[in-house]
Write a protein that holds these residues in place. Structure first.
Motif, PDB file in Angstrom:
ATOM      1  N   GLN A 133     -10.026  -5.044  -2.954  1.00 41.68           N
ATOM      2  CA  GLN A 133      -8.997  -5.057  -2.148  1.00 41.68           C
ATOM      3  C   GLN A 133      -9.226  -5.356  -0.677  1.00 41.68           C
ATOM      4  O   GLN A 133      -9.059  -6.072   0.325  1.00 41.68           O
ATOM      5  CB  GLN A 133      -7.667  -4.204  -2.279  1.00 41.68           C
ATOM      6  CG  GLN A 133      -6.988  -4.350  -3.651  1.00 41.68           C
ATOM      7  CD  GLN A 133      -6.135  -3.150  -3.822  1.00 41.68           C
ATOM      8  OE1 GLN A 133      -5.947  -2.382  -2.956  1.00 41.68           O
ATOM      9  NE2 GLN A 133      -5.481  -3.187  -5.161  1.00 41.68           N
ATOM     10  N   LYS A 134      -9.978  -4.267  -0.243  1.00 37.13           N
ATOM     11  CA  LYS A 134     -10.633  -4.138   1.388  1.00 37.13           C
ATOM     12  C   LYS A 134     -11.410  -5.154   1.408  1.00 37.13           C
ATOM     13  O   LYS A 134     -11.560  -5.757   2.614  1.00 37.13           O
ATOM     14  CB  LYS A 134     -11.196  -2.789   1.415  1.00 37.13           C
ATOM     15  CG  LYS A 134     -10.247  -1.693   1.471  1.00 37.13           C
ATOM     16  CD  LYS A 134     -10.867  -0.432   1.699  1.00 37.13           C
ATOM     17  CE  LYS A 134     -11.806   0.356   0.799  1.00 37.13           C
ATOM     18  NZ  LYS A 134     -12.337   1.716   1.070  1.00 37.13           N
ATOM     19  N   LEU A 135     -12.212  -5.550   0.674  1.00 36.54           N
ATOM     20  CA  LEU A 135     -13.379  -6.811   0.786  1.00 36.54           C
ATOM     21  C   LEU A 135     -12.392  -8.077   0.952  1.00 36.54           C
ATOM     22  O   LEU A 135     -12.800  -8.774   1.735  1.00 36.54           O
ATOM     23  CB  LEU A 135     -14.208  -6.648  -0.456  1.00 36.54           C
ATOM     24  CG  LEU A 135     -15.412  -8.012  -0.154  1.00 36.54           C
ATOM     25  CD1 LEU A 135     -16.104  -7.544   0.852  1.00 36.54           C
ATOM     26  CD2 LEU A 135     -16.102  -7.750  -1.538  1.00 36.54           C
ATOM     27  N   PHE A 136     -11.429  -8.176   0.208  1.00 34.45           N
ATOM     28  CA  PHE A 136     -10.718  -9.580   0.176  1.00 34.45           C
ATOM     29  C   PHE A 136      -9.955  -9.446   1.576  1.00 34.45           C
ATOM     30  O   PHE A 136      -9.948 -10.491   2.426  1.00 34.45           O
ATOM     31  CB  PHE A 136      -9.482  -9.486  -0.589  1.00 34.45           C
ATOM     32  CG  PHE A 136      -8.751 -10.800  -0.509  1.00 34.45           C
ATOM     33  CD1 PHE A 136      -9.181 -12.115  -0.938  1.00 34.45           C
ATOM     34  CD2 PHE A 136      -7.380 -10.768   0.042  1.00 34.45           C
ATOM     35  CE1 PHE A 136      -8.362 -13.366  -0.687  1.00 34.45           C
ATOM     36  CE2 PHE A 136      -6.667 -11.880   0.118  1.00 34.45           C
ATOM     37  CZ  PHE A 136      -7.107 -12.984  -0.175  1.00 34.45           C
ATOM     38  N   GLN A 137      -9.303  -8.263   1.924  1.00 36.19           N
ATOM     39  CA  GLN A 137      -8.719  -8.370   3.344  1.00 36.19           C
ATOM     40  C   GLN A 137      -9.514  -8.391   4.668  1.00 36.19           C
ATOM     41  O   GLN A 137      -9.213  -9.051   5.513  1.00 36.19           O
ATOM     42  CB  GLN A 137      -8.047  -6.964   3.386  1.00 36.19           C
ATOM     43  CG  GLN A 137      -7.199  -6.686   4.864  1.00 36.19           C
ATOM     44  CD  GLN A 137      -6.118  -7.926   4.760  1.00 36.19           C
ATOM     45  OE1 GLN A 137      -5.229  -8.100   4.119  1.00 36.19           O
ATOM     46  NE2 GLN A 137      -5.842  -8.529   6.005  1.00 36.19           N
ATOM     47  N   HIS A 138     -10.874  -7.883   4.390  1.00 35.57           N
ATOM     48  CA  HIS A 138     -12.014  -8.056   5.309  1.00 35.57           C
ATOM     49  C   HIS A 138     -12.301  -9.531   5.685  1.00 35.57           C
ATOM     50  O   HIS A 138     -12.334 -10.046   6.795  1.00 35.57           O
ATOM     51  CB  HIS A 138     -13.215  -7.274   5.016  1.00 35.57           C
ATOM     52  CG  HIS A 138     -14.251  -7.597   5.992  1.00 35.57           C
ATOM     53  ND1 HIS A 138     -14.540  -6.788   7.157  1.00 35.57           N
ATOM     54  CD2 HIS A 138     -15.560  -8.012   5.841  1.00 35.57           C
ATOM     55  CE1 HIS A 138     -15.351  -7.212   7.883  1.00 35.57           C
ATOM     56  NE2 HIS A 138     -16.179  -7.986   6.920  1.00 35.57           N
ATOM     57  N   LEU A 139     -12.385 -10.195   4.487  1.00 38.69           N
ATOM     58  CA  LEU A 139     -12.936 -11.597   4.531  1.00 38.69           C
ATOM     59  C   LEU A 139     -11.796 -12.490   5.244  1.00 38.69           C
ATOM     60  O   LEU A 139     -12.101 -13.493   5.968  1.00 38.69           O
ATOM     61  CB  LEU A 139     -13.439 -12.121   3.095  1.00 38.69           C
ATOM     62  CG  LEU A 139     -14.432 -11.458   2.534  1.00 38.69           C
ATOM     63  CD1 LEU A 139     -14.777 -11.991   1.200  1.00 38.69           C
ATOM     64  CD2 LEU A 139     -15.834 -12.012   3.157  1.00 38.69           C
ATOM     65  N   LYS A 140     -10.614 -12.242   4.635  1.00 43.75           N
ATOM     66  CA  LYS A 140      -9.408 -12.808   5.048  1.00 43.75           C
ATOM     67  C   LYS A 140      -9.499 -12.651   6.887  1.00 43.75           C
ATOM     68  O   LYS A 140      -8.959 -13.768   7.572  1.00 43.75           O
ATOM     69  CB  LYS A 140      -8.012 -12.528   4.518  1.00 43.75           C
ATOM     70  CG  LYS A 140      -6.846 -12.993   5.042  1.00 43.75           C
ATOM     71  CD  LYS A 140      -5.534 -12.374   4.181  1.00 43.75           C
ATOM     72  CE  LYS A 140      -4.453 -12.499   4.895  1.00 43.75           C
ATOM     73  NZ  LYS A 140      -3.276 -11.776   4.276  1.00 43.75           N
ATOM     74  N   ASP A 141      -9.482 -11.539   7.349  1.00 46.00           N
ATOM     75  CA  ASP A 141      -9.423 -11.276   8.641  1.00 46.00           C
ATOM     76  C   ASP A 141     -10.557 -11.717   9.435  1.00 46.00           C
ATOM     77  O   ASP A 141     -10.298 -12.235  10.615  1.00 46.00           O
ATOM     78  CB  ASP A 141      -9.412  -9.810   8.903  1.00 46.00           C
ATOM     79  CG  ASP A 141      -8.171  -9.087   8.387  1.00 46.00           C
ATOM     80  OD1 ASP A 141      -7.345  -9.680   8.305  1.00 46.00           O
ATOM     81  OD2 ASP A 141      -8.375  -7.628   8.316  1.00 46.00           O
ATOM     82  N   ALA A 142     -11.836 -11.803   8.942  1.00 45.93           N
ATOM     83  CA  ALA A 142     -12.891 -12.504   9.419  1.00 45.93           C
ATOM     84  C   ALA A 142     -13.026 -13.958   9.525  1.00 45.93           C
ATOM     85  O   ALA A 142     -13.214 -14.559  10.653  1.00 45.93           O
ATOM     86  CB  ALA A 142     -14.238 -11.889   8.732  1.00 45.93           C
ATOM     87  N   PHE A 143     -12.305 -14.749   8.638  1.00 52.92           N
ATOM     88  CA  PHE A 143     -12.403 -16.035   8.479  1.00 52.92           C
ATOM     89  C   PHE A 143     -11.171 -16.892   8.767  1.00 52.92           C
ATOM     90  O   PHE A 143     -10.996 -17.856   8.962  1.00 52.92           O
ATOM     91  CB  PHE A 143     -12.910 -16.540   7.173  1.00 52.92           C
ATOM     92  CG  PHE A 143     -14.541 -15.928   6.875  1.00 52.92           C
ATOM     93  CD1 PHE A 143     -15.459 -16.403   7.894  1.00 52.92           C
ATOM     94  CD2 PHE A 143     -14.774 -15.151   6.039  1.00 52.92           C
ATOM     95  CE1 PHE A 143     -16.783 -16.206   7.706  1.00 52.92           C
ATOM     96  CE2 PHE A 143     -16.037 -14.659   5.588  1.00 52.92           C
ATOM     97  CZ  PHE A 143     -17.148 -15.164   6.690  1.00 52.92           C
TER      98      PHE A 143
END
Length: 135
Positions: free
Chosen positions: A91-101
């Motif tokens: 979940q944190k990885l998905f949020q991180h990628l969403k925030d980054a890209f």
């Protein structure tokens, strides 16, 4: 993601000898570290390929394929590390990628100078598409 000391604990196979940890200054750095592990594995498995694509499901499968993965994130309020299981890490990885890209096509340099991550597609419904290209 906030600057909270994060330790990734992982075991790559059933052998206890494969237990290891990775130490990061923030949750964001830890998520980049996990993504970097997967990208290095892809590059090792496909050394002759100049372009490797994967999506978030492939990254999740990599995490699920490990014998164990969890993290410890420092909470300043209680001055202790709080554990998270692999589902919370995803979940944190998905949020991180969403925030980054975001929802745009962007280029993002990975920590290893030999790779470049190209965001090809992004959908709020959970599909991320990437391409790794040799520099």
């Amino acid at each position: 993601m906030s600057n909270r000391h994060t330790i990734i604990l992982m075991q790559t196979s059933q052998s206890r000898a494969t237990r290891t940890f990775m130490d990061y200054d923030s949750i964001s750095q830890a998520m980049d570290g996990i993504r970097g592990l997967y990208e290095r594995k892809l590059k090792d498995l496909n050394p002759a390929s100049g372009n490797i694509t994967y999506d978030i499901a492939d990254l999740y499968n990599f995490i699920d394929g490990l014998a164990d993965m969890s993290d410890l994130v420092y909470d300043h309020r209680i001055q202790a590390f709080l554990p998270n299981d692999r589902e919370r890490i995803k979940q944190k990885l998905f949020q991180h990628l969403k925030d980054a890209f975001g929802s745009r096509n962007v280029r993002y340099l990975v920590g290893i100078k030999d790779y470049q991550l190209l965001l090809e597609n992004y959908s709020l419904w959970g599909t991320l598409g990437y391409g790794i290209e040799s520099l």
